[in-house]
Design a protein around this motif. Structure first.
Motif, mmCIF file in Angstrom:
data_model
loop_
_atom_site.group_PDB
_atom_site.id
_atom_site.type_symbol
_atom_site.label_atom_id
_atom_site.label_comp_id
_atom_site.label_asym_id
_atom_site.label_seq_id
_atom_site.Cartn_x
_atom_site.Cartn_y
_atom_site.Cartn_z
ATOM 1 N N THR A 244 26.065 10.371 49.576
ATOM 2 C CA THR A 244 26.236 9.683 50.573
ATOM 3 C C THR A 244 25.388 9.079 51.558
ATOM 4 O O THR A 244 24.017 9.474 51.394
ATOM 5 C CB THR A 244 27.238 10.792 52.339
ATOM 6 N N GLY B 66 27.602 3.516 58.157
ATOM 7 C CA GLY B 66 28.218 4.059 57.916
ATOM 8 C C GLY B 66 27.353 5.429 58.797
ATOM 9 O O GLY B 66 26.110 5.451 59.308
ATOM 10 N N LEU C 187 31.604 10.634 59.164
ATOM 11 C CA LEU C 187 30.885 11.117 57.587
ATOM 12 C C LEU C 187 32.113 12.675 57.893
ATOM 13 O O LEU C 187 32.309 12.750 57.239
ATOM 14 C CB LEU C 187 29.823 11.305 57.520
ATOM 15 N N THR D 51 26.667 17.907 52.453
ATOM 16 C CA THR D 51 26.333 16.569 51.465
ATOM 17 C C THR D 51 24.709 16.197 51.005
ATOM 18 O O THR D 51 24.184 16.472 51.180
ATOM 19 C CB THR D 51 26.746 15.068 51.823
ATOM 20 N N THR E 293 22.400 12.996 51.247
ATOM 21 C CA THR E 293 22.640 12.035 51.884
ATOM 22 C C THR E 293 21.233 11.570 52.000
ATOM 23 O O THR E 293 19.967 12.258 52.805
ATOM 24 C CB THR E 293 23.053 12.215 54.057
ATOM 25 N N TYR F 188 30.369 7.300 50.007
ATOM 26 C CA TYR F 188 30.728 6.952 51.640
ATOM 27 C C TYR F 188 29.508 6.529 52.145
ATOM 28 O O TYR F 188 27.718 6.080 51.890
ATOM 29 C CB TYR F 188 30.648 8.185 52.216
ATOM 30 N N PRO F 189 29.576 4.886 52.702
ATOM 31 C CA PRO F 189 30.786 4.989 53.269
ATOM 32 C C PRO F 189 31.271 3.459 52.041
ATOM 33 O O PRO F 189 32.663 3.037 52.657
ATOM 34 C CB PRO F 189 30.068 3.557 54.297
ATOM 35 N N ARG G 208 35.810 6.421 49.436
ATOM 36 C CA ARG G 208 36.451 6.957 50.458
ATOM 37 C C ARG G 208 37.365 8.280 50.024
ATOM 38 O O ARG G 208 37.513 8.116 49.088
ATOM 39 C CB ARG G 208 37.287 6.090 51.481
#
Length: 384
Positions: free
Chosen positions: A33, A44, A49, A61, A63, A230-231, A234
């Motif tokens: 993500t 994002g 999220l 996640t 990230t 993400y973003p 989805r």
């Protein structure tokens, strides 16, 4: 109902359907993500999220930042924001440091790892470097030294990268490498090098379920990590795609649990590498012609959807027409395919008249999601 309300109703219905397919008690972990603002306009946000995570039960996640407007020098400001997001919710957000090989990558990596980053993100397309670049040796060496994973872009916009990555993995034994987007830039080459190589993984963040099924037939189930991107990606699309591909590839419940989160959780926690089992995906799939036509027409429309421009090629209209033909009656999920494409067509009808970027994206995002759902169902409906 207005088209946006109808779209949300369909997305909620699909969410409930896919969550019902998740094994009871399964860990959900999103291995890919982004938070921040990309130069392409995508954004994002942590509240969005984490709201998605709350809705579907994702626990953690990996990230990292996007290709940010203030990425110079060295992504330092963007990396600091990622670390701050993680500090605000350390149980769910595991921060990776994003690097630019042209701007002190080792220094920035050490700085962020010392501040709490737990992985490294590389994007050769966005940062315009070759996977054969000798500066990657220092990055891989540092990852081994600090025992952190590397996640590298393996999607569109790259030449074949398998040979270069294989040489790096061979030189830096013990590195844990996650190849993003199912490695579609060089899927056959990457799978050929890394099938059943412990410590090398592929994430599921792709558009095409065909790509993911092709990967699953070549690598061990334990090498596949659920991810959304993400973003850009989805829910419920990402989960639908992963579960339908897994079903088509004859994954059993243990395989699905590992893909959805157990393997990624082990990477995050530094657990021993999983034992790799044989690949399970099919070498070919049966595709009824009516569904094949829908899939082909959606392929015509997809680039325009991402560019938020009208359906000048008529692909969506053709897909919708094909979905309403009588010879689709009796096909699994036919009604859902029809509904998704119908609402998408209504949403997309006025996209060319919207000048504001944020407003056009507000319309384009659910349109893309509905079309993507229809495509996944069209490809897998007769096989899953």
């Amino acid at each position: 109902m207005e088209p946006l309300e109808r779209a949300q109703e369909i997305l909620d219905d699909v969410t409930n359907r896919v969550l019902a397919e998740v094994p009871a008690g399964a860990v959900l972990f999103d291995a890919h993500t982004h938070l921040g603002d990309d130069i392409d306009g995508m954004r994002g946000r942590p509240d969005e999220l984490l709201g998605i995570f709350d809705r579907v039960g994702i626990e953690r996640t990996f990230t990292f930042c996007l290709d940010e407007p203030d990425r110079e020098p060295a992504f330092s400001a963007a990396n600091d924001r990622t670390l701050a997001y993680a500090a605000a919710d350390p149980d769910r957000i595991i921060p990776f440091v994003r690097l630019d090989l042209a701007e002190g990558p080792i220094e920035e990596a050490r700085r962020c790892l010392d501040l709490g980053a737990r992985g490294i993100k590389l994007h050769p397309r966005a940062q315009k470097f070759s996977v054969g670049d000798e500066r990657l040796d220092g990055v891989f060496a540092l990852a081994v030294e600090r025992e952190v994973p590397i996640l590298i872009h393996g999607g569109r916009g790259l030449p074949p990268i398998g040979d270069h990555l294989a040489a790096l993995v061979e030189r830096y034994a013990g590195v844990r490498l996650i190849i993003a987007h199912a490695g579609i830039a060089d899927l056959g080459g990457l799978a050929g090098h890394f099938a059943h190589v412990p410590g090398v993984f592929f994430d599921t963040s792709v558009w095409s379920v065909v790509d993911l099924v092709d990967l699953m037939r070549q690598v061990a189930p334990e090498q596949i990590l659920f991810a959304t991107d993400y973003p850009y990606g989805r829910m419920p699309n990402s989960l639908l795609l992963a579960l339908r591909a897994a079903r088509l590839s004859h994954f059993d419940e243990t395989d699905v649990r590992r893909m959805l989160g157990e393997t990624a959780q082990g990477i995050a926690d530094g657990a021993p590498l999983p034992t790799l089992s044989p690949a399970k995906g099919p070498a070919e799939i049966t595709h009824p012609l009516p569904l094949a036509r829908i899939h082909a027409y959606i392929g015509m429309a997809t680039p325009l959807l991402w560019m938020r421009v009208p359906d000048v090629g008529g692909g969506l209209g053709l897909a919708l027409n094909a979905a309403h033909e009588a010879n689709l009656d009796g096909v699994a999920d036919a009604d859902l395919i029809r509904a998704a494409l119908s609402v998408a067509a209504d949403l997309w009808a006025g996209i060319g008249e919207i000048e504001d970027r944020d407003e056009s994206e507000r319309i384009a995002r659910p349109t893309r999601q509905l079309v993507h759902i229809a495509d996944v169902l069209a490809v897998t409906g007769a096989n899953a």
